[in-house]
Design an enzyme around this catalytic site. Structure first.
Site, PDB file in Angstrom:
ATOM      1  N   ASP A 121      -6.123  -4.579   0.631  1.00  0.00           N
ATOM      2  CA  ASP A 121      -7.179  -4.725   1.630  1.00  0.00           C
ATOM      3  C   ASP A 121      -7.831  -6.102   1.554  1.00  0.00           C
ATOM      4  O   ASP A 121      -8.334  -6.614   2.552  1.00  0.00           O
ATOM      5  CB  ASP A 121      -8.281  -3.676   1.410  1.00  0.00           C
ATOM      6  CG  ASP A 121      -7.796  -2.252   1.554  1.00  0.00           C
ATOM      7  OD1 ASP A 121      -7.278  -1.926   2.629  1.00  0.00           O
ATOM      8  OD2 ASP A 121      -7.953  -1.473   0.606  1.00  0.00           O
ATOM      9  N   THR A 141      -6.031   2.121   9.351  1.00  0.00           N
ATOM     10  CA  THR A 141      -5.180   3.214   9.826  1.00  0.00           C
ATOM     11  C   THR A 141      -5.969   4.222  10.654  1.00  0.00           C
ATOM     12  O   THR A 141      -5.485   4.708  11.681  1.00  0.00           O
ATOM     13  CB  THR A 141      -4.479   3.913   8.648  1.00  0.00           C
ATOM     14  OG1 THR A 141      -3.619   2.976   7.989  1.00  0.00           O
ATOM     15  CG2 THR A 141      -3.649   5.097   9.118  1.00  0.00           C
ATOM     16  N   ASP A 195      -0.752  -4.969   3.198  1.00  0.00           N
ATOM     17  CA  ASP A 195      -1.317  -3.792   3.861  1.00  0.00           C
ATOM     18  C   ASP A 195      -0.693  -3.751   5.252  1.00  0.00           C
ATOM     19  O   ASP A 195      -1.045  -4.556   6.120  1.00  0.00           O
ATOM     20  CB  ASP A 195      -2.834  -3.880   3.952  1.00  0.00           C
ATOM     21  CG  ASP A 195      -3.462  -2.544   4.346  1.00  0.00           C
ATOM     22  OD1 ASP A 195      -2.742  -1.704   4.911  1.00  0.00           O
ATOM     23  OD2 ASP A 195      -4.664  -2.352   4.091  1.00  0.00           O
ATOM     24  N   GLU A 204       0.825  -1.214   0.000  1.00  0.00           N
ATOM     25  CA  GLU A 204       0.000   0.000   0.000  1.00  0.00           C
ATOM     26  C   GLU A 204       0.858   1.262   0.000  1.00  0.00           C
ATOM     27  O   GLU A 204       0.640   2.180  -0.807  1.00  0.00           O
ATOM     28  CB  GLU A 204      -0.927   0.016   1.211  1.00  0.00           C
ATOM     29  CG  GLU A 204      -1.755   1.292   1.283  1.00  0.00           C
ATOM     30  CD  GLU A 204      -2.730   1.346   2.433  1.00  0.00           C
ATOM     31  OE1 GLU A 204      -3.621   2.210   2.399  1.00  0.00           O
ATOM     32  OE2 GLU A 204      -2.601   0.520   3.359  1.00  0.00           O
ATOM     33  N   ILE A 247      -0.859  -1.633   7.790  1.00  0.00           N
ATOM     34  CA  ILE A 247      -1.868  -1.371   8.818  1.00  0.00           C
ATOM     35  C   ILE A 247      -3.201  -1.220   8.117  1.00  0.00           C
ATOM     36  O   ILE A 247      -3.492  -0.176   7.522  1.00  0.00           O
ATOM     37  CB  ILE A 247      -1.574  -0.102   9.647  1.00  0.00           C
ATOM     38  CG1 ILE A 247      -0.206  -0.194  10.322  1.00  0.00           C
ATOM     39  CG2 ILE A 247      -2.672   0.107  10.684  1.00  0.00           C
ATOM     40  CD1 ILE A 247       0.147   1.023  11.170  1.00  0.00           C
ATOM     41  N   ASP A 248      -4.019  -2.257   8.152  1.00  0.00           N
ATOM     42  CA  ASP A 248      -5.366  -2.154   7.607  1.00  0.00           C
ATOM     43  C   ASP A 248      -6.258  -1.680   8.746  1.00  0.00           C
ATOM     44  O   ASP A 248      -6.452  -2.375   9.738  1.00  0.00           O
ATOM     45  CB  ASP A 248      -5.842  -3.518   7.088  1.00  0.00           C
ATOM     46  CG  ASP A 248      -7.175  -3.400   6.377  1.00  0.00           C
ATOM     47  OD1 ASP A 248      -7.452  -2.323   5.822  1.00  0.00           O
ATOM     48  OD2 ASP A 248      -7.950  -4.366   6.386  1.00  0.00           O
TER      49      ASP A 248
END
Length: 279
Positions: A220, A95, A90, A70, A92-93
């Protein structure tokens, strides 16, 4: 014949665990927030740090593999899926959840070969729940097998989606119309935990029955899609057609009957493709 990707899966779990520790430590400090496409499209130094950690660790062990991350894409790297072994990351899915300390925050990693998902790892690090799935070998949470609810009646479902600001008024109106359409089926309710990968894992574990979203990205979806499928669920396009990892659209459901009926209550709108422009 041995599983050629088992070593990759095991390393993925290790690096996701390391990344989760970094995220939990960062939550104890002041979080420096930056913006990407709008005032509500957030990125933090921790997102970037965690992605660097993950990619550097994997590159050291598997130097010929490809990556779609990402934050790398946000910095200008291409978002192109090839036949090569590819890690879709990802860091930090969720954020926005991370920024606010809302506890649905995860590291999500999917691994593809010849454009097909071979495994997925989703580490919900505040909950300390490690979801793993390997093609043909089932889905697990902290090593315990998980299964979808199996619900086939949409009117008996708890449905997940996400509601957020849309600059395009047509997209915003379509998003709100979809909420009304689904709620008035009626369903048991709609929830918005704030992380696509966590949403899919909730469906996979039977805590929710369906999740729909348009406008998200391959990073995601990749990890969670593997978990849902291996838990006995169904992943499709919002139109009801086959799931396309680069399409930015999906339904994840407890059964095909639920997925098919849900498609009839969703108004589609154009969200582009990840492999078209990476946006």
């Amino acid at each position: 014949m041995s599983d050629p990707w088992q070593e990759c899966l095991e390393h993925c779990v290790e690096v996701a665990t390391q990344a989760g520790k970094v995220i939990r430590e960062a939550l104890k400090s002041d979080i420096a927030v930056m913006h990407k496409s709008s005032q509500v499209d957030l990125v933090t130094e921790t997102d970037q740090r965690v992605e660097r950690l993950i990619i550097s660790s994997i590159k050291a062990k598997f130097p010929t593999h490809s990556f779609i991350g990402e934050e790398s894409v946000a910095a200008g790297a291409p978002s192109v899926l090839t036949d090569d072994p590819t890690w879709i990351i990802d860091p930090i899915d969720g954020t926005t959840n991370f920024v606010h300390g809302f506890p649905f925050v995860c590291v999500s990693i999917g691994f593809t070969v010849k454009k097909q998902i071979e495994f997925g790892v989703v580490y919900s690090c505040i909950e300390d729940k490690m979801y793993t799935a390997r093609k043909g070998k089932g889905a697990f949470c902290n090593g315990v097998p998980i299964k979808v609810s199996g619900q086939e009646d949409l009117s008996q479902c708890l449905v997940l989606t996400e509601v957020c600001f849309k600059k395009d008024p047509h997209r915003f109106d379509a998003m709100m119309a979809n909420l009304r359409s689904v709620l008035t089926i009626p369903v048991h309710g709609i929830r918005s935990p704030g992380s696509a990968a966590v949403n899919m894992c909730l469906v996979a574990s039977g805590a929710a029955d369906a999740y729909y979203h348009a406008g998200i990205h391959c990073w995601d979806m990749a990890g969670g899609a593997a978990v849902v499928t291996e838990a006995g669920g169904v992943v499709t396009d919002v139109s009801g057609g086959p799931f396309d990892l680069m399409s930015r659209r999906l339904i994840a459901a407890s059964s095909r009957a639920v997925a098919e009926r849900l498609t009839r209550h969703i108004t589609e709108f154009n969200v582009g493709r990840d492999d078209a422009d990476g946006s």
